[in-house]
Design an enzyme around this catalytic site. Sequence first.
Site, mmCIF file in Angstrom:
data_model
loop_
_atom_site.group_PDB
_atom_site.id
_atom_site.type_symbol
_atom_site.label_atom_id
_atom_site.label_comp_id
_atom_site.label_asym_id
_atom_site.label_seq_id
_atom_site.Cartn_x
_atom_site.Cartn_y
_atom_site.Cartn_z
ATOM 1 N N TYR A 70 -1.639 11.965 13.525
ATOM 2 C CA TYR A 70 -1.426 10.989 13.040
ATOM 3 C C TYR A 70 -0.785 10.030 14.620
ATOM 4 C CZ TYR A 70 -0.667 5.295 12.741
ATOM 5 O OH TYR A 70 -0.448 4.233 12.778
ATOM 6 N N ARG A 73 20.728 -2.001 0.238
ATOM 7 C CA ARG A 73 20.409 -0.567 0.930
ATOM 8 C C ARG A 73 20.458 0.804 0.575
ATOM 9 N NH1 ARG A 73 24.228 1.313 4.783
ATOM 10 N NH2 ARG A 73 24.230 -1.209 5.094
ATOM 11 N N LYS A 126 -1.572 2.583 2.830
ATOM 12 C CA LYS A 126 -2.787 3.376 3.004
ATOM 13 C C LYS A 126 -3.352 3.016 1.277
ATOM 14 C CE LYS A 126 -2.325 3.253 7.402
ATOM 15 N NZ LYS A 126 -1.797 4.226 8.516
HETATM 16 C C1 PLP Z 1 -0.493 4.317 8.958
HETATM 17 C C2 PLP Z 1 -0.728 6.540 8.855
HETATM 18 C C3 PLP Z 1 0.666 6.541 9.371
HETATM 19 C C4 PLP Z 1 2.362 5.752 9.726
HETATM 20 O O1 PLP Z 1 2.761 4.552 8.209
HETATM 21 P P1 PLP Z 1 2.630 3.094 8.801
HETATM 22 O O2 PLP Z 1 2.909 2.501 7.428
HETATM 23 O O3 PLP Z 1 1.467 2.407 9.049
HETATM 24 O O4 PLP Z 1 3.936 2.884 9.650
HETATM 25 C C5 PLP Z 1 0.982 8.071 9.312
HETATM 26 N N1 PLP Z 1 0.592 8.964 9.354
HETATM 27 C C6 PLP Z 1 -0.933 8.091 8.965
HETATM 28 C C7 PLP Z 1 -1.810 10.014 8.559
HETATM 29 C C8 PLP Z 1 -1.523 7.808 8.785
HETATM 30 O O5 PLP Z 1 -2.582 7.160 8.126
#
Ligand code: PLP
Length: 381
Positions: A101, A48, A198
């Site tokens: 987001y 951690r 992403k």
């Molecule tokens: C998906 C996304 C997030 C959140 O990320 P997670 O990995 O799903 O928690 C934050 N900002 C943007 C622009 C995103 O596309």
Amino acid sequence: MPGFATRAIHAGQAFDPRTGAVNPPVYQTSTFVQERVGGLREGYEYTRGTNPTRDVLQELVADLEGGAQGLSFASGLAAEDATLRALLAPGDHVLMGNDVYGGTHRLVRKILAPWGLQLSTVEMTDLDAVRAAIRPETRMLWLETPSNPLMKVTDVEAVAALGHEHGLTVVVDNTFASPALQTPIALGADVVVHSATKYLGGHSDVLGGVVVTATEEAGEKIQFLQFAAGAVSAPWEVFLTIRGIKTLALRMERHSSNAAAIARTLVDHPAVERVYYPGLPDHPGHEIAARQMSGFGGMVSLALAGGAAAARRFAESTSLFQLAESLGGVESLVNYPAEMTHASVRGTELEVADNIIRLSTGIEDEADLVTDVQQALERLG
Ligand SMILES: *Cc1c(COP(=O)(O)O)cnc(C)c1O
């Protein structure tokens, strides 16, 4: 300094000195044996706090974003939560773009507002509006560019300069562009956050988040929260993210060229009312995007002339573009924001019109993707 593609493969990733392995070992361990009480071998104690595999990813993203420190979390939202709580205190006001987001907005509204944070949103592309929305208790500006799903482009350099005039911390969510196309810290931002789920991971097979800070001081504060609150990324997820990043430069080139081809296809079609892509010369943010990005990215949105019914029909008519949430993977995805990604912000200032479709353009063959979009448009009659 070596170029981006070189650093994406080599930064923080010297070969393993014990075996010569070219890839970082996955240290799938929770704890580390001590030499004597409190005597750590290589500084590692408990995963951690620190883990050697995670260290590789953290160094890598700090290098790619041009920051002092990188920190890796279990998800993008975990990274954002740690950033907000480490750098702000109850009573502080955070000013966010009116198109951040939805999960970011929900995190602040539902979790951090009860903790004492004040939130308001503003049209981040309008500098006068931003200036007017700054309050005495404002401590942070938070923006996304290009934004989701309308691909609005904010001038990071101008907003960072304005924020710094008022002593604010400027945070950029760089998920849509990735550091292959845009490095906000070089434009003046103090902190960059990512959903590594992403483009960084890039294969829709891992959840993760990263934060990169311009200063060690901010990095240490967030690192304390990473350790003390514990939303760290696990070694295997970290390994997959590192592996994804090695091809980031190539992938972003193909995402961008495919998205440009899709945008051109959409612009010419009578069923399409409007196309949102920063690479189009008539996009309101085109000039700023051309200045602050080295490519226009893989995300394209469109408004359908036939309203909600046409948008739904389109979303259910593509075949290569699969109907799913998320974005940034090698495979193309179609999303209907009003009822999918943005359903949670209905009724707020982040609500998205019901004739909007968002496309995450993958790295398949351009001709196949264009054909898929064309046949879906034909079905709208
Ligand atoms: C998906 C996304 C997030 C959140 O990320 P997670 O990995 O799903 O928690 C934050 N900002 C943007 C622009 C995103 O596309």
